[in-house]
Design a protein around this motif. Structure first.
Motif, PDB file in Angstrom:
ATOM      1  N   UNK A 152       0.811  -1.233   0.000  1.00 19.43           N
ATOM      2  CA  UNK A 152       0.000   0.000   0.000  1.00 19.43           C
ATOM      3  C   UNK A 152       0.839   1.274   0.000  1.00 19.43           C
ATOM      4  N   UNK A 153       2.168   1.117   0.197  1.00 15.57           N
ATOM      5  CA  UNK A 153       3.040   2.291   0.334  1.00 15.57           C
ATOM      6  C   UNK A 153       4.012   2.371  -0.841  1.00 15.57           C
ATOM      7  N   UNK A 154       4.484   3.580  -1.154  1.00 13.27           N
ATOM      8  CA  UNK A 154       5.660   3.717  -2.008  1.00 13.27           C
ATOM      9  C   UNK A 154       6.829   3.093  -1.241  1.00 13.27           C
ATOM     10  N   UNK A 155       7.696   2.364  -1.958  1.00  9.69           N
ATOM     11  CA  UNK A 155       8.829   1.707  -1.287  1.00  9.69           C
ATOM     12  C   UNK A 155      10.129   2.106  -1.969  1.00  9.69           C
ATOM     13  N   UNK A 156      11.040   2.705  -1.212  1.00  4.50           N
ATOM     14  CA  UNK A 156      12.332   3.135  -1.762  1.00  4.50           C
ATOM     15  C   UNK A 156      13.393   2.073  -1.492  1.00  4.50           C
ATOM     16  N   UNK A 157      14.058   1.644  -2.570  1.00  9.10           N
ATOM     17  CA  UNK A 157      15.144   0.668  -2.483  1.00  9.10           C
ATOM     18  C   UNK A 157      16.477   1.417  -2.538  1.00  9.10           C
ATOM     19  N   UNK A 158      17.385   1.055  -1.621  1.00  5.76           N
ATOM     20  CA  UNK A 158      18.719   1.666  -1.564  1.00  5.76           C
ATOM     21  C   UNK A 158      19.738   0.542  -1.703  1.00  5.76           C
ATOM     22  N   UNK A 159      20.641   0.662  -2.653  1.00  7.56           N
ATOM     23  CA  UNK A 159      21.656  -0.380  -2.856  1.00  7.56           C
ATOM     24  C   UNK A 159      22.807  -0.214  -1.860  1.00  7.56           C
ATOM     25  N   UNK A 160      23.222  -1.331  -1.229  1.00  8.50           N
ATOM     26  CA  UNK A 160      24.365  -1.288  -0.304  1.00  8.50           C
ATOM     27  C   UNK A 160      25.578  -2.024  -0.870  1.00  8.50           C
ATOM     28  N   UNK A 161      25.522  -3.365  -0.902  1.00  4.56           N
ATOM     29  CA  UNK A 161      26.691  -4.121  -1.391  1.00  4.56           C
ATOM     30  C   UNK A 161      26.254  -5.329  -2.209  1.00  4.56           C
ATOM     31  N   UNK A 162      27.199  -5.844  -2.994  1.00  6.70           N
ATOM     32  CA  UNK A 162      26.947  -7.029  -3.803  1.00  6.70           C
ATOM     33  C   UNK A 162      26.805  -6.666  -5.264  1.00  6.70           C
ATOM     34  N   UNK A 163      26.032  -7.494  -5.999  1.00  9.26           N
ATOM     35  CA  UNK A 163      25.817  -7.293  -7.431  1.00  9.26           C
ATOM     36  C   UNK A 163      24.430  -6.710  -7.678  1.00  9.26           C
ATOM     37  N   UNK A 164      24.252  -6.187  -8.880  1.00 12.64           N
ATOM     38  CA  UNK A 164      23.003  -5.474  -9.191  1.00 12.64           C
ATOM     39  C   UNK A 164      21.779  -6.376  -9.124  1.00 12.64           C
ATOM     40  N   UNK A 165      20.678  -5.765  -8.744  1.00 12.12           N
ATOM     41  CA  UNK A 165      19.361  -6.400  -8.733  1.00 12.12           C
ATOM     42  C   UNK A 165      18.592  -5.908  -9.950  1.00 12.12           C
ATOM     43  N   UNK A 166      17.882  -6.855 -10.603  1.00 12.46           N
ATOM     44  CA  UNK A 166      16.945  -6.457 -11.654  1.00 12.46           C
ATOM     45  C   UNK A 166      15.551  -6.448 -11.050  1.00 12.46           C
ATOM     46  N   UNK A 167      14.952  -5.279 -11.045  1.00 10.61           N
ATOM     47  CA  UNK A 167      13.635  -5.104 -10.424  1.00 10.61           C
ATOM     48  C   UNK A 167      12.604  -4.918 -11.541  1.00 10.61           C
ATOM     49  N   UNK A 168      11.591  -5.802 -11.570  1.00 13.79           N
ATOM     50  CA  UNK A 168      10.534  -5.724 -12.585  1.00 13.79           C
ATOM     51  C   UNK A 168       9.289  -5.129 -11.946  1.00 13.79           C
ATOM     52  N   UNK A 169       8.768  -4.076 -12.558  1.00 13.67           N
ATOM     53  CA  UNK A 169       7.603  -3.386 -11.994  1.00 13.67           C
ATOM     54  C   UNK A 169       6.488  -3.357 -13.036  1.00 13.67           C
ATOM     55  N   UNK A 170       5.322  -3.907 -12.664  1.00 10.22           N
ATOM     56  CA  UNK A 170       4.136  -3.820 -13.526  1.00 10.22           C
ATOM     57  C   UNK A 170       3.198  -2.807 -12.878  1.00 10.22           C
ATOM     58  N   UNK A 171       2.965  -1.709 -13.596  1.00 13.10           N
ATOM     59  CA  UNK A 171       2.116  -0.669 -13.022  1.00 13.10           C
ATOM     60  C   UNK A 171       0.652  -1.089 -13.139  1.00 13.10           C
ATOM     61  N   UNK A 172      -0.220  -0.350 -12.474  1.00 12.22           N
ATOM     62  CA  UNK A 172      -1.633  -0.734 -12.458  1.00 12.22           C
ATOM     63  C   UNK A 172      -2.204  -0.809 -13.879  1.00 12.22           C
ATOM     64  N   UNK A 173      -1.700   0.040 -14.814  1.00 14.40           N
ATOM     65  CA  UNK A 173      -2.218  -0.008 -16.193  1.00 14.40           C
ATOM     66  C   UNK A 173      -1.520  -1.064 -17.058  1.00 14.40           C
ATOM     67  N   UNK A 174      -0.615  -1.856 -16.470  1.00 17.18           N
ATOM     68  CA  UNK A 174       0.003  -2.967 -17.192  1.00 17.18           C
ATOM     69  C   UNK A 174       1.356  -2.660 -17.816  1.00 17.18           C
ATOM     70  N   UNK A 175       1.825  -1.411 -17.733  1.00 16.50           N
ATOM     71  CA  UNK A 175       3.131  -1.126 -18.346  1.00 16.50           C
ATOM     72  C   UNK A 175       4.253  -1.707 -17.472  1.00 16.50           C
TER      73      UNK A 175
END
Ligand code: GUN
Length: 167
Positions: free
Chosen positions: A67-90
């Protein structure tokens, strides 16, 4: 380089229902009464919370929404691939990491109610990030997607949804 095992042990991380490991590290004392929150919140919420979140290659964070906006902050390691499907499907795919010259970004905010899932791109590694939300987190705000429900809603993303759901 510190091992995943040592990070999990030292930071006292626990398995998260979406995959990966986490521990809440901050919960503000201040409380927002339910009457000041939007209708989709049940009960009161702290002003804000933050967690450590660790994801290993070979694991994934399954599609879920909050229910909330969520902010991700990178600390250590290798990159994360984050997949986001918005409410309209994009669909957007964001690389969260510190290789800024190669398109990775160290901080990204997922909008409330968007469906999102994540994995570490490279094998044999991990990523440690922070996730901050306001109003503060409560599992009543969290919904893990079922494969069939999400494919019915967004059939154009069938293959991605199959790869990032467990039930
Ligand atoms: N606390 C427990 N799980 C979560 C989560 O997925 N996100 C945030 N921000 N806090 C949590």
């Amino acid at each position: 380089m510190i091992s995943v095992k040592e990070i999990i042990k030292t930071l006292d991380l626990q398995p998260h229902p979406e995959g990966g490991y986490f521990r809440e590290v901050y919960r503000s004392e201040g409380v927002i009464p339910n009457s000041n929150l939007t209708d989709n919140f049940q009960g009161d919420r702290n002003y804000a919370t933050s967690i450590y979140y660790l994801l290993e290659s070979g694991d994934f964070s399954a599609f879920h929404k909050i229910n909330q906006d969520e902010t991700w902050h990178f600390y250590i390691g290798d990159a994360i691939e984050l997949h986001v499907i918005s409410e309209n499907g994009s669909l957007s795919t964001i690389k969260i990491g510190n290789d800024i010259s190669n398109g990775e970004i160290p901080q990204f905010t997922v909008q409330k109610h968007d469906w999102f899932a994540a994995k570490v791109k490279n094998p044999d590694t991990f990523a440690l990030v922070g996730c901050t939300v306001s109003p503060g987190f409560d599992f009543r705000d969290f919904e893990l997607a079922s494969h069939d429900m999400l494919v019915e809603k967004y059939p154009e993303h069938k293959a991605l949804i199959k790869a990032f759901t467990r039930h």
